[in-house]
Enzyme design. Structure first.
Site, short mmCIF file in Angstrom:
data_model
loop_
_atom_site.label_atom_id
_atom_site.label_comp_id
_atom_site.label_asym_id
_atom_site.label_seq_id
_atom_site.Cartn_x
_atom_site.Cartn_y
_atom_site.Cartn_z
N ALA A 10 22.13 -13.63 0.28
CA ALA A 10 22.10 -12.95 1.43
C ALA A 10 23.18 -11.08 1.12
O ALA A 10 22.80 -10.33 2.18
CB ALA A 10 23.08 -13.13 2.67
N ARG A 15 23.46 -2.40 -5.53
CA ARG A 15 23.96 -1.62 -7.15
C ARG A 15 22.29 -1.79 -7.40
O ARG A 15 22.29 -1.16 -8.66
CB ARG A 15 24.64 -2.74 -7.76
CG ARG A 15 25.83 -2.59 -7.55
CD ARG A 15 26.83 -3.40 -8.02
NE ARG A 15 27.11 -4.19 -7.41
CZ ARG A 15 27.76 -5.74 -8.59
NH1 ARG A 15 29.18 -5.45 -9.22
NH2 ARG A 15 28.02 -6.75 -7.45
N THR A 78 31.21 -13.77 -0.06
CA THR A 78 30.84 -15.00 -0.63
C THR A 78 31.39 -16.41 -0.14
O THR A 78 30.95 -17.69 -0.07
CB THR A 78 30.96 -15.19 -2.44
OG1 THR A 78 32.61 -15.03 -2.62
CG2 THR A 78 30.05 -14.51 -3.20
N ASP A 102 21.85 -14.55 -7.79
CA ASP A 102 21.13 -13.72 -9.33
C ASP A 102 21.65 -13.82 -10.26
O ASP A 102 22.10 -13.12 -11.21
CB ASP A 102 21.91 -12.44 -8.17
CG ASP A 102 23.31 -12.25 -8.83
OD1 ASP A 102 23.60 -13.52 -8.68
OD2 ASP A 102 24.96 -11.18 -8.34
N ARG A 332 -12.21 -7.34 -14.29
CA ARG A 332 -11.85 -6.75 -13.18
C ARG A 332 -12.44 -8.06 -12.65
O ARG A 332 -12.86 -9.22 -12.86
CB ARG A 332 -12.69 -5.94 -12.65
CG ARG A 332 -11.94 -4.78 -13.13
CD ARG A 332 -12.31 -3.37 -13.27
NE ARG A 332 -12.51 -3.04 -11.17
CZ ARG A 332 -13.42 -2.61 -10.77
NH1 ARG A 332 -14.23 -1.51 -11.24
NH2 ARG A 332 -13.47 -2.48 -8.87
N LYS A 350 -17.07 -6.24 -13.00
CA LYS A 350 -16.71 -6.63 -12.26
C LYS A 350 -17.46 -7.56 -11.52
O LYS A 350 -18.42 -7.38 -11.36
CB LYS A 350 -15.90 -5.19 -11.67
CG LYS A 350 -15.96 -5.69 -10.13
CD LYS A 350 -15.62 -4.51 -9.06
CE LYS A 350 -16.91 -5.15 -8.02
NZ LYS A 350 -17.60 -4.46 -6.72
N ASN A 376 -29.63 -10.05 -24.22
CA ASN A 376 -28.63 -8.78 -24.89
C ASN A 376 -28.46 -7.14 -23.91
O ASN A 376 -29.83 -6.88 -23.56
CB ASN A 376 -29.23 -8.50 -26.29
CG ASN A 376 -28.79 -6.83 -27.00
OD1 ASN A 376 -27.58 -7.75 -27.83
ND2 ASN A 376 -29.46 -6.80 -27.10
N ALA A 422 -35.22 1.91 -23.55
CA ALA A 422 -34.02 2.45 -23.57
C ALA A 422 -34.31 3.86 -23.08
O ALA A 422 -35.41 4.20 -22.16
CB ALA A 422 -33.49 3.10 -24.97
N ARG A 439 -39.04 6.47 -17.77
CA ARG A 439 -37.91 7.69 -17.83
C ARG A 439 -39.07 8.72 -18.29
O ARG A 439 -40.63 8.96 -18.38
CB ARG A 439 -37.72 7.21 -19.69
CG ARG A 439 -38.35 6.97 -20.45
CD ARG A 439 -37.37 6.39 -22.05
NE ARG A 439 -38.64 6.54 -22.99
CZ ARG A 439 -38.76 5.38 -24.19
NH1 ARG A 439 -37.35 4.27 -23.76
NH2 ARG A 439 -39.16 5.08 -24.77
#
Ligand code: UD1
Ligand code: CA
Length: 453
Positions: A10, A15, A78, A102, A332, A350, A376, A422, A439
């Protein structure tokens, strides 16, 4: 014999200088209090009660039904904390272990020995003590000339001679249950901190001619109490060595255990090597014969056998057997890499599936993609999955060949065994077996370069 446990949790933990409740600070990825509760529960307790303070919802949420809870409204010490359990335990016959939330390093074997010693000595109170190289901050165990326990004196109440005592109170005890609650009624708060100290029960029992004893554990490290972040780091280091040693004894190679960080819930198969600077956390499992690291972070992932993962970061994903990742890859959440896949440097994946034997070797972004097998992907391929509002899916079917520096603008499907030239920006589906080129045409102006120079 009936056994009960009371876990003191509790205190605010001033600290620690933290917004997080002290006992929830993790050691090797698991909150301190959960280490304590799990160890206690392995000891066949009739009841486990955790004393919690206000705003302790997070503690309850984390521990769930591993414990019952009693609230201590004000943190008056305590002794006062233990008293809160009286309504639940007070009239029961048996032995009660009291332990602080603790002290995460105390082993269940040590608790077992403590209970054993308590029962054998027919003791009414047995303190788990240790010899501290630097006892500062702990309650000191004061013995009389015959060596019998007299009392425990807190650091702030110690006289000069008492501060020199190295035997300390670890904050763990075994009590005769009924006598504990009876004696707590006699504890006052006339001390430096004006708190009701549990430790005062010892002197009161002894003055009542009850048997009081100590069980001194040879391993002080185990009893470290965490009150601030310096001690938190010490506890982390000690637990880390314990976890790494456990894995090494089970057949995992860890060449530099002081620089390898493995969470409590992680499983690793035999003959796997975990190289320096690697952090494995959460529910991660690693198969056999893998090489992981150096400098790799894997959180909540399932990695199958014979994988090689170097200098990479992986979250909430699965990796099939024989797959190679890195160096410098980022996997991800929601990614599912199947067997014998190769993910090379500077590749981000992702929420995508990549089937067996496919390769994405360099400088690519694969997001929201279903990728077939045996295909590939050239250097610098991007799935354009986000139009500023919504995410769209890319499908690349088995055997496709994606040339270097291409954009696949989703939603789009690249058909089976097709080739994307490409430099293409693909905005329409690519038919099966087709070669798609999207392209600008090359124009050659003869002799023009010479003229410009
Ligand atoms: C305590 C012991 C000390 C021992 C040390 C071991 C007392 C008086 N002192 O000191 O002899 O050497 O542990 O680590 O017992 N708590 C509550 N309610 C309260 C006060 C504390 O639940 O009102 C809980 C805290 O959350 C913590 C535990 O009790 O988990 C110990 O309290 P803490 O303030 O850390 O005691 P120490 O000063 O370390
Ligand atoms: Ca403490």
């Amino acid at each position: 014999m009936n056994k009960f446990a009371i876990i003191l949790a509790a205190g605010q933990g001033t600290r620690m200088q933290s917004k997080l409740y002290k006992v929830l600070h993790p050691v090797c990825g698991k909150p301190m209090v959960e280490h304590v509760v799990d160890n206690i529960r392995s000891l066949d307790m009739m009841e486990v009660i955790t004393i919690v303070g206000h705003g302790s919802e997070d503690v309850r949420k984390r521990l769930g039904d591993k414990s019952a809870y009693v609230v201590q409204d004000e943190q008056l010490g305590t002794g006062h904390a233990v008293t809160q359990a009286e309504a639940v335990l007070g009239d029961k016959e048996g032995v009660t272990v009291v332990i602080c939330g603790d002290t995460p390093l105390i082993r269940k074997e040590t608790l077992e020995q403590l209970i054993q010693a308590h029962i054998e000595a027919r003791s009414k109170a047995t303190i788990l003590t240790a010899i501290a190289p630097i006892p500062f901050g702990y309650g000191r165990i004061i013995r009389d000339s015959s060596g019998a326990i007299e009392k425990i004196v807190e650091q702030k109440d110690c006289n000069e001679q008492e501060t020199l005592v190295q035997e300390v109170n670890t904050g763990t005890y075994c009590f005769d249950n009924q006598l504990l609650f009876e004696t707590l009624k006699k504890v006052g708060n006339n001390n430096a901190q004006q708190e009701y100290y549990l430790t005062d029960v010892i002197e009161i029992l002894r003055n009542d001619n009850q048997v009081v004893s100590a069980f001194c554990t040879p391993d002080f490290d185990e009893t470290l109490g965490v009150n601030d972040r310096v001690q938190l780091a010490q506890a982390e280091k000690l637990m880390q060595m314990r976890v790494n040693e456990m894995h090494m004894r089970k057949g995992v190679s860890i060449p530099d255990p002081t620089n390898t960080y493995i969470g409590m819930g992680v499983e690793i198969g035999r003959d796997t090597v975990i190289k320096p600077g690697t952090i494995l956390s959460g529910t991660t499992t690693i198969g056999e014969d893998c090489v992981i690291g150096p400098h790799t972070e894997i959180s909540d992932c399932q990695v199958a056998n014979t994988c090689v993962i170097r200098q990479s970061v992986l979250f909430e994903s699965s990796v099939g057997a024989n797959t190679q990742i890195g160096p410098f890859a980022h996997i991800r959440p929601g990614s599912n890499l199947k067997e014998n896949v190769k993910i090379g440097n500077f590749v981000e994946v992702k929420k995508s599936t990549i089937e067996n034997d496919s390769k994405v070797s360099h400088l690519s972004y694969i997001g929201d993609t279903v990728m077939g097998s045996d295909l590939n992907v050239g250097c610098g391929k991007i799935t354009v999955n986000y139009d500023g509002k919504n995410k769209h899916l890319t499908t690349i079917e088995d055997g496709a060949f994606i040339g270097c520096n291409t954009n696949l603008v989703a939603p789009v499907t690249v058909g089976k065994n097709s080739i994307v030239a490409a430099g293409s920006t693909i905005t329409k589906d690519v038919p099966e077996d087709a070669l798609s080129i999207a392209r600008a045409q090359q124009v050659d102006k003869e002799g023009y370069a010479k003229k410009l120079r």
